[in-house]
Design an enzyme around this catalytic site. Structure first.
Site, PDB file in Angstrom:
ATOM      1  N   TRP A 133       6.555  53.215  19.119  1.00 31.12           N
ATOM      2  CA  TRP A 133       5.278  53.298  18.418  1.00 31.12           C
ATOM      3  C   TRP A 133       4.687  54.675  18.662  1.00 31.12           C
ATOM      4  O   TRP A 133       4.625  55.153  19.804  1.00 31.12           O
ATOM      5  CB  TRP A 133       4.353  52.201  18.935  1.00 31.12           C
ATOM      6  CG  TRP A 133       2.965  52.176  18.381  1.00 31.12           C
ATOM      7  CD1 TRP A 133       2.586  52.323  17.081  1.00 31.12           C
ATOM      8  CD2 TRP A 133       1.754  51.971  19.122  1.00 31.12           C
ATOM      9  NE1 TRP A 133       1.219  52.217  16.963  1.00 31.12           N
ATOM     10  CE2 TRP A 133       0.687  51.999  18.198  1.00 31.12           C
ATOM     11  CE3 TRP A 133       1.472  51.755  20.475  1.00 31.12           C
ATOM     12  CZ2 TRP A 133      -0.644  51.830  18.589  1.00 31.12           C
ATOM     13  CZ3 TRP A 133       0.159  51.581  20.861  1.00 31.12           C
ATOM     14  CH2 TRP A 133      -0.889  51.626  19.921  1.00 31.12           C
ATOM     15  N   ASP A 217       4.491  45.369  25.385  1.00 29.59           N
ATOM     16  CA  ASP A 217       3.493  45.567  24.342  1.00 29.59           C
ATOM     17  C   ASP A 217       3.690  44.473  23.308  1.00 29.59           C
ATOM     18  O   ASP A 217       4.712  44.419  22.619  1.00 29.59           O
ATOM     19  CB  ASP A 217       3.677  46.952  23.718  1.00 29.59           C
ATOM     20  CG  ASP A 217       2.483  47.373  22.890  1.00 29.59           C
ATOM     21  OD1 ASP A 217       1.593  46.537  22.646  1.00 29.59           O
ATOM     22  OD2 ASP A 217       2.438  48.552  22.469  1.00 29.59           O
ATOM     23  N   LYS A 256      -2.638  41.754  14.028  1.00 32.41           N
ATOM     24  CA  LYS A 256      -1.657  41.264  13.065  1.00 32.41           C
ATOM     25  C   LYS A 256      -1.686  39.743  12.945  1.00 32.41           C
ATOM     26  O   LYS A 256      -1.795  39.191  11.853  1.00 32.41           O
ATOM     27  CB  LYS A 256      -0.253  41.711  13.468  1.00 32.41           C
ATOM     28  CG  LYS A 256       0.126  43.093  12.988  1.00 32.41           C
ATOM     29  CD  LYS A 256      -0.600  44.190  13.718  1.00 32.41           C
ATOM     30  CE  LYS A 256      -0.082  45.567  13.333  1.00 32.41           C
ATOM     31  NZ  LYS A 256      -0.801  46.638  14.043  1.00 32.41           N
TER      32      LYS A 256
END
Length: 408
Positions: A133, A217, A256
């Site tokens: 990321w 994560d 999300k």
């Protein structure tokens, strides 16, 4: 004294980052434009989707005459923190001592963790997947530029497969005791490639053997497969494996899986050896929070707590996750079918086996720029494609555009 004396002539800007790409897309006046760069779930009309469970929870909260906007405790809205832990750890929750704090989305959880370990464990190195990321590197450089950032093999660009052997051997041979290891719990960003359960076991064994401190994560739990418990398998394995000896952390995002992008809702969980240590970690986290944000926003936290604590709404949320994950799988298959039909150069089989929002296309930055400037189809410069913005109405145009650019 003036800023002009201290600011460099050339300020390094984030021109290729997601926020910058969103702004460029907004300025594009073409009717054909398609945004496949940000990780923001859209419906088949390319509109950001508000989950039905979220709509109902909002109605419940706003209908309450006692609803207030009072400041939250430093560790966050207690009912939210409780359900965040339940979602993450499930039936392993009581197996370990855990310090938890509400954060400003997953980014805030990553930043709080980096600040915590920089101030306490003082690692020499943080290991990141190649690729990772984009914000991981920025967070660690911002918190402490003296902590070395190194890359472990993860994605094989030639075969679009997971380089698990390269990852394991690199960490075994080069990682040192006390190093931080950044992992992604599911739906890896940007590749869409996750380790198998057996591979996760091997990764945990390396963490124990080398005495690394992992951060998992967790930005896509439940969103990836439609099943929150399935997507949390790696986290729960780390919780219980090695007789509970591995200390680690989880950076959790609710952007999300609840569609709460603008509410900036997250949590950080630090799993340690005993309750006494966990209490000290929470004290450290409160100190960090006080200096940086004082306390987290309340509304999104109350929305999530209401959904998870209300049986009918929790069931609706579970259906909502399946709706999102199934639409993404359908879009993956549709794009694959269209590219295959055209005989598009490149390796495309992996886009139907990858998971979550993203896949790597293999397109070079030059071809990505052509795709954007000539066809108004927006990918990240790395070639990452977000299926979240793809629709039945645009998939054929996108496939044709990719085919023409890939054939150059």
């Amino acid at each position: 004294m003036s800023f002009s004396e201290w600011i460099p002539e050339q300020v390094i800007s984030d021109r290729d980052g997601v926020p910058a790409m969103i702004e460029v897309f907004r300025r594009d006046t073409s009717e054909k434009k398609v945004n496949l760069s940000p990780g923001i779930y859209c419906d088949d009309d390319a509109k950001t989707w508000v989950l039905p469970a979220v709509k109902k929870a909002r109605e419940i909260l706003l209908a309450d005459p006692n609803f207030s906007h009072d400041v939250l405790p430093q560790l966050g809205y207690p009912e939210f923190v409780s359900v965040a832990r339940q979602i993450t750890f499930g039936d392993t929750l009581n197996a370990r001592a855990i310090a938890s704090i509400q954060t400003i989305a997953g980014t805030g959880a990553n930043q709080f963790f980096a600040r915590l370990v920089s101030d306490t464990l003082r690692p020499a190195t943080v290991w990141l997947s190649d690729p990772s990321w984009e914000n991981h590197t920025k967070i660690w450089a911002h918190v402490n530029a003296n902590i070395q950032q190194r890359w472990y093999p993860y994605y094989c660009y030639d075969t679009s497969t997971l380089d698990i052997e390269g990852m394991i051997s690199t960490l075994k041979d080069q990682a040192e005791t006390g190093d931080v290891l950044i992992l992604q719990a599911c739906a890896h960003n940007p590749t869409g490639l996750d380790p198998s359960r057996e591979q996760w076991r091997r990764i945990a064994e390396v963490c124990e053997e080398k005495k690394l401190f992992p951060l998992l994560d967790s930005a896509y739990q439940g969103f990836a497969t439609g099943d929150a418990d399935n997507d949390a398998w790696a986290i729960r394995h780390f919780t219980t494996c090695a007789n509970g000896k591995i200390e680690f952390a989880v950076a959790q995002s609710f952007s999300k899986n609840f569609g709460l992008y603008g509410e900036r809702l997250g949590a950080l969980h630090v799993v340690v050896g005993n309750r006494g240590i966990a209490d000290k970690v929470e004290d450290m986290l409160k100190k960090i929070s006080r200096a940086e944000i004082t306390s987290s926003p309340g509304f999104g936290a109350k929305v999530v707590a209401t959904i998870v604590q209300t049986p009918g709404l929790k069931e609706q949320w579970q259906r909502d996750m399946k709706t999102m994950s199934s639409r993404l799988r359908n879009m993956r298959q549709r794009l694959y079918d269209e590219l295959t039909k055209r005989g598009t150069p490149g390796n495309w089989g992996h886009i139907v086996t990858d998971i979550g929002m993203f896949s790597m296309t293999g397109l070079s930055p030059v071809k990505v720029a052509i795709l954007r400037d000539s066809f108004h189809v927006y990918l990240m410069p790395t070639g990452r494609l977000a299926f979240t913005g793809l629709t039945e109405g645009t998939v054929e145009y996108v496939a044709d555009s990719i085919h023409r650019v890939a054939s150059l």
